[in-house]
Design a protein around this motif. Structure first.
Motif: not given
Length: 183
Positions: A84-93
């Motif tokens: 997973i690179g920089n400034n990544v958002t992985v949201a709920y669920d």
């Protein structure tokens, strides 16, 4: 006798791994969760927001860059390698897989490949990314999408299976760390 010992050892190691996963999900402190994952071999930047109840399979295969936000109830499967690179958002669920079963194999063996998510990508709530997929820089995976193929940079994909539904502005310069996400 040797084969039985090998099976018993493999079973014991597997149960220890599941015990680690169960305990990790219940630790309320982000810092302690990240420290435990790093102790198990994960490489996680210090400025990562990792919310409660996440599940990580095989921390040794996990790399997370700077400024990321990993939401609650996220499953990160790093058994074949997850970057997973920089400034990544992985949201709920959200669920990110690197390994699954070959439905056509007579022995139902596992198959898979490394999954990569580039900088500034946004993996929205309840989306699923399948093994071997590469999510390009700045790409958005819409809520509920099932991604079976690589996603081009700054593309927005949605649906089952995910298809391109739009484009994202390429002028991105933010950190997901410390942000409160509504999605």
């Amino acid at each position: 006798m040797i084969n039985q010992l090998k099976k018993h050892l493999a079973s014991w190691l597997s149960s220890r791994e599941w015990l680690f996963i169960a305990i990790l999900k219940r630790i309320p402190s982000r810092r302690i969760r990240m420290a435990l994952l790093c102790h198990k071999g994960a490489r996680i930047a210090k400025d990562v927001a990792m919310f409660a109840s996440i599940e990580v399979r095989n921390p040794r295969g996990l790399i997370i860059g700077h400024g990321c936000s990993i939401g609650p109830k996220v499953l990160l499967d790093a058994r074949k390698g997850l970057i997973i690179g920089n400034n990544v958002t992985v949201a709920y669920d959200a669920i990110i897989w690197t390994l699954h079963h070959d439905m056509n194999a007579s022995d139902f063996r596992t198959i898979g490949a490394q999954t990569t998510i580039d900088d500034y990508a946004w993996i929205c709530s309840r989306s699923i990314i399948l093994p071997g997929v590469h999510i390009g820089e700045g790409a958005v995976v819409a809520s509920g999408a099932v991604v079976t193929k690589d996603v081009e940079p700054y593309s927005v994909v949605g649906g089952v299976p995910a298809k391109k539904i739009g484009e994202r502005n390429p002028n991105l310069d933010y950190s997901a760390y410390g942000k409160i996400h509504m999605v």
